[in-house]
Design a protein around this motif. Structure first.
Motif, mmCIF file in Angstrom:
data_model
loop_
_atom_site.group_PDB
_atom_site.id
_atom_site.type_symbol
_atom_site.label_atom_id
_atom_site.label_comp_id
_atom_site.label_asym_id
_atom_site.label_seq_id
_atom_site.Cartn_x
_atom_site.Cartn_y
_atom_site.Cartn_z
ATOM 1 N N VAL A 1 3.514 12.968 -3.255
ATOM 2 C CA VAL A 1 2.135 12.483 -3.349
ATOM 3 C C VAL A 1 1.397 13.363 -4.353
ATOM 4 O O VAL A 1 1.571 14.583 -4.367
ATOM 5 N N GLU A 2 0.571 12.768 -5.183
ATOM 6 C CA GLU A 2 -0.131 13.531 -6.220
ATOM 7 C C GLU A 2 -1.292 14.319 -5.623
ATOM 8 O O GLU A 2 -2.201 13.745 -5.027
ATOM 9 N N MET B 1 0.850 -1.193 0.000
ATOM 10 C CA MET B 1 0.000 0.000 0.000
ATOM 11 C C MET B 1 0.882 1.238 0.000
ATOM 12 O O MET B 1 1.969 1.231 0.570
ATOM 13 N N GLU B 2 0.380 2.291 -0.631
ATOM 14 C CA GLU B 2 1.096 3.565 -0.604
ATOM 15 C C GLU B 2 0.110 4.720 -0.609
ATOM 16 O O GLU B 2 -0.990 4.608 -1.156
ATOM 17 N N VAL B 3 0.511 5.817 0.032
ATOM 18 C CA VAL B 3 -0.274 7.042 -0.045
ATOM 19 C C VAL B 3 0.053 7.686 -1.376
ATOM 20 O O VAL B 3 1.153 8.211 -1.586
ATOM 21 N N SER C 1 -1.175 22.965 0.815
ATOM 22 C CA SER C 1 -1.372 21.556 0.505
ATOM 23 C C SER C 1 -0.548 21.155 -0.712
ATOM 24 O O SER C 1 0.009 20.047 -0.772
ATOM 25 N N GLU C 2 -0.455 22.049 -1.691
ATOM 26 C CA GLU C 2 0.351 21.772 -2.883
ATOM 27 C C GLU C 2 1.815 21.570 -2.512
ATOM 28 O O GLU C 2 2.493 20.669 -3.039
ATOM 29 N N ALA C 3 2.320 22.398 -1.595
ATOM 30 C CA ALA C 3 3.714 22.270 -1.169
ATOM 31 C C ALA C 3 3.940 20.960 -0.416
ATOM 32 O O ALA C 3 4.976 20.303 -0.580
#
Length: 279
Positions: free
Chosen positions: A59-60, A31-33, A50-52
């Protein structure tokens, strides 16, 4: 590889920073985030957007909660320090039918807690929430019946971290709490919880490790200090839940915990006066 999506209020928090590597570890890399969405920047540091966070953690970042839910196999709703955000953050994930873990503190009050679980139940979505202390190794073999009195010690902020001790107390004392009395000071918050049958628990917040003293109806007593890696145990059980959808913490226990927390916050306004717990 199973994909996990983060849904958060702001992603710059200890849980969001820690979960990804631990999930990889305890899922043996299965599993991965992979996806995330945060509704705001860190209110204490507007540059921490959040983008940073997504760029920093590989993470996308997606455009909406809907997109995170659509692309993910499992969802984690975070916002660990802002339970008032959970009702809005949870609604779309809990309508998905996909396994959802909801971070502590689950809700600001018992009514909201019941509303959140009602959404999950109506859509057949497996979900749960818990303090990490529920999974402490020290609890596994201890008797949890016929508890007459309990004293709990632990550290942290009153509104943010009392949830850990309350979870422990409910695990031992049961789900029939009646009222709360605030007994502490501003620096050292504490409160007493009265359960049915004239049984009591004291929750005392002081710097130091989590320690519990448990007294039974037959006069026997045990005490223990939590030394086990509770955050690791939390993630281990989270991974197991994603794999099996078996709910480790009953929803009724979570509602009870939130109801006690809610009453304890109200009780702080009138120290040494019993305040009824509303469920």
């Amino acid at each position: 590889m199973k994909k996990i999506g983060f849904v958060d209020y702001y992603l710059w928090n200890f849980h969001a920073n820690t979960y990804p590597e631990m999930i990889k570890k305890y899922s043996d890399g299965e599993m991965e985030v992979a996806y995330c969405y945060g509704t705001a920047a860190n209110p204490l540091n507007p540059e921490q957007t959040s983008e940073a966070w997504a760029e920093t953690n590989g993470v996308e970042m997606l455009s909406s909660i809907e997109e995170v839910v659509e692309k993910s196999d499992y969802i984690i709703v975070l916002s660990p320090n802002n339970p008032e955000q959970h009702r809005a953050l949870c609604e779309i994930p809990l309508k998905s039918g996909k396994p959802v873990y909801i971070d502590k503190t689950f809700a600001p009050d018992a009514e909201t807690a019941k509303e959140i679980f009602a959404i999950a139940d109506a859509h057949g979505t497996p979900c749960y929430s818990s303090s990490a202390l529920f999974f402490a190794d020290e609890l596994k073999d201890l008797q949890k019946e016929n508890v007459e009195y309990m004293t709990s010690f632990g550290s942290g902020g009153y509104e943010t971290h009392s949830i850990h001790q309350i979870e422990q107390v409910v695990t031992f004392m049961g789900r029939d709490a009646e009222s709360v009395m605030y007994t502490g000071t501003e620096k050292f918050p504490s409160f007493k919880v009265r359960f049915a049958g004239d049984r009591y628990a004291d929750i005392i917040m002081m710097p130091g490790r989590f320690r519990m003293h448990v007294g039974y109806g037959d006069g026997k007593a045990v005490d223990y200090t939590v030394d086990s890696p509770i955050f690791d145990r939390l993630v281990e059980n989270m991974v197991k839940f994603f794999r099996t959808t078996e709910i480790p913490v009953p929803h009724a226990q979570t509602v009870e915990v939130i109801a006690i927390r809610e009453a304890s916050i109200r009780a702080k306004e009138t120290p040494f006066v019993w305040v009824d717990i509303q469920k």
